[in-house]
Design a protein around this motif. Structure first.
Motif, short mmCIF file in Angstrom:
data_model
loop_
_atom_site.label_atom_id
_atom_site.label_comp_id
_atom_site.label_asym_id
_atom_site.label_seq_id
_atom_site.Cartn_x
_atom_site.Cartn_y
_atom_site.Cartn_z
N PHE A 136 0.82 -1.21 0.00
CA PHE A 136 0.00 0.00 0.00
C PHE A 136 0.86 1.27 0.00
CE2 PHE A 136 -2.24 3.39 2.28
CZ PHE A 136 -3.36 3.53 1.48
N GLU A 137 1.88 1.29 0.83
CA GLU A 137 2.71 2.48 0.98
C GLU A 137 3.72 2.67 -0.14
OE1 GLU A 137 2.52 4.93 3.27
OE2 GLU A 137 0.77 3.95 4.14
N LEU A 138 4.35 1.57 -0.60
CA LEU A 138 5.47 1.68 -1.53
C LEU A 138 5.24 1.02 -2.89
CD1 LEU A 138 8.32 0.81 0.99
CD2 LEU A 138 7.60 3.09 0.27
N GLY A 139 4.24 0.16 -2.99
CA GLY A 139 4.00 -0.56 -4.23
C GLY A 139 4.79 -1.85 -4.34
N VAL A 140 5.41 -2.26 -3.24
CA VAL A 140 6.20 -3.49 -3.23
C VAL A 140 5.30 -4.68 -3.55
CG1 VAL A 140 7.51 -5.05 -1.72
CG2 VAL A 140 7.91 -2.61 -1.62
N ALA A 141 5.76 -5.59 -4.40
CA ALA A 141 5.07 -6.83 -4.76
C ALA A 141 3.73 -6.59 -5.46
CB ALA A 141 4.88 -7.72 -3.54
N SER A 142 3.59 -5.44 -6.10
CA SER A 142 2.32 -5.15 -6.79
C SER A 142 2.39 -5.45 -8.28
CB SER A 142 1.92 -3.70 -6.55
OG SER A 142 2.88 -2.81 -7.09
N CYS A 143 3.56 -5.72 -8.81
CA CYS A 143 3.70 -6.03 -10.25
C CYS A 143 3.99 -7.51 -10.43
CB CYS A 143 4.79 -5.17 -10.87
SG CYS A 143 4.34 -3.43 -10.98
N CYS A 144 5.25 -7.87 -10.53
CA CYS A 144 5.60 -9.27 -10.81
C CYS A 144 5.61 -10.13 -9.55
CB CYS A 144 6.95 -9.35 -11.52
SG CYS A 144 8.37 -9.00 -10.46
N GLY A 145 5.82 -9.51 -8.37
CA GLY A 145 5.77 -10.24 -7.11
C GLY A 145 7.06 -10.94 -6.72
N SER A 146 8.10 -10.84 -7.53
CA SER A 146 9.34 -11.55 -7.20
C SER A 146 10.07 -10.95 -6.01
CB SER A 146 10.27 -11.60 -8.41
OG SER A 146 10.66 -10.30 -8.78
N CYS A 147 9.70 -9.75 -5.59
CA CYS A 147 10.35 -9.10 -4.44
C CYS A 147 9.64 -9.38 -3.12
CB CYS A 147 10.42 -7.60 -4.67
SG CYS A 147 8.78 -6.84 -4.80
N ALA A 148 8.52 -10.06 -3.15
CA ALA A 148 7.71 -10.26 -1.95
C ALA A 148 8.48 -10.94 -0.82
CB ALA A 148 6.45 -11.06 -2.29
N ALA A 149 9.21 -12.00 -1.13
CA ALA A 149 9.95 -12.73 -0.10
C ALA A 149 11.05 -11.87 0.50
CB ALA A 149 10.54 -14.01 -0.67
N THR A 150 11.75 -11.11 -0.33
CA THR A 150 12.82 -10.25 0.17
C THR A 150 12.25 -9.12 1.03
OG1 THR A 150 14.12 -10.72 -1.79
CG2 THR A 150 14.78 -8.82 -0.49
N ALA A 151 11.16 -8.50 0.58
CA ALA A 151 10.55 -7.42 1.35
C ALA A 151 10.03 -7.92 2.69
CB ALA A 151 9.42 -6.78 0.54
N ALA A 152 9.50 -9.13 2.73
CA ALA A 152 8.97 -9.70 3.98
C ALA A 152 10.06 -9.90 5.02
CB ALA A 152 8.27 -11.02 3.69
N GLU A 153 11.30 -10.07 4.58
CA GLU A 153 12.40 -10.24 5.53
C GLU A 153 12.66 -8.98 6.35
OE1 GLU A 153 15.76 -11.53 3.28
OE2 GLU A 153 14.94 -13.53 2.95
N TYR A 154 12.20 -7.83 5.88
CA TYR A 154 12.40 -6.57 6.60
C TYR A 154 11.27 -6.26 7.57
CZ TYR A 154 16.27 -5.69 3.49
OH TYR A 154 17.46 -5.78 2.82
N LEU A 155 10.22 -7.05 7.55
CA LEU A 155 9.10 -6.84 8.47
C LEU A 155 9.48 -7.33 9.86
CD1 LEU A 155 6.25 -7.99 6.09
CD2 LEU A 155 6.71 -5.65 6.86
N PRO A 156 8.78 -6.86 10.91
CA PRO A 156 9.10 -7.32 12.27
C PRO A 156 9.11 -8.84 12.36
CG PRO A 156 7.53 -5.52 12.35
CD PRO A 156 7.69 -5.90 10.90
N GLY A 157 10.18 -9.38 12.92
CA GLY A 157 10.35 -10.82 13.04
C GLY A 157 11.10 -11.43 11.87
N GLY A 158 11.33 -10.65 10.83
CA GLY A 158 12.05 -11.16 9.65
C GLY A 158 13.55 -11.16 9.87
N ARG A 159 14.25 -11.80 8.96
CA ARG A 159 15.70 -11.95 9.07
C ARG A 159 16.44 -10.62 9.07
NH1 ARG A 159 19.98 -13.20 5.20
NH2 ARG A 159 18.47 -12.69 3.60
N CYS A 160 15.94 -9.63 8.32
CA CYS A 160 16.62 -8.34 8.19
C CYS A 160 15.97 -7.26 9.05
CB CYS A 160 16.61 -7.88 6.74
SG CYS A 160 17.43 -9.02 5.62
N SER A 161 15.09 -7.66 9.93
CA SER A 161 14.34 -6.70 10.73
C SER A 161 15.25 -5.96 11.71
CB SER A 161 13.24 -7.41 11.51
OG SER A 161 12.61 -6.53 12.39
#
Length: 97
Positions: free
Chosen positions: A30-55
């Motif tokens: 909603f905020e950035l448009g992440v994973a709204s086109c091809c979706g290949s970035c969804a897994a990487t972006a999820a790693e930055y969410l709370p509890g993710g590997r890159c959080s």
């Protein structure tokens, strides 16, 4: 580093969005448009969410300390007002009963 190539979203933008309160992939979409086109970035972006590997968000846990009893007396014993460590400054401690 780019997280979402389709929408040119960087790692810094994703971290800022998470720091501002985003907690799900839907929030990032909603905020950035992440994973709204091809979706290949969804897994990487999820790693930055709370509890993710890159959080960068840390888990915070409240801890109750008893105000009365043996533990409180030993844990909260303060030194004399004149005796301070060389690298300290006075911090008032307030205990509510």
């Amino acid at each position: 580093m780019y997280i979402c190539v389709c929408n040119a979203v960087t790692e810094r933008q994703v971290r800022s969005c998470v720091d501002a309160g985003a907690t799900s992939l839907d929030d990032l979409e909603f905020e950035l448009g992440v994973a709204s086109c091809c979706g290949s970035c969804a897994a990487t972006a999820a790693e930055y969410l709370p509890g993710g590997r890159c959080s960068s968000v840390c888990h915070v846990q409240s801890m109750a300390v008893p105000a009365h009893g043996r533990l409180a007396e030993s844990a909260l014993s303060l030194p004399d007002q004149g005796a301070q460590a060389a690298n300290s400054f006075p911090i008032p401690i307030v205990v509510a009963a």
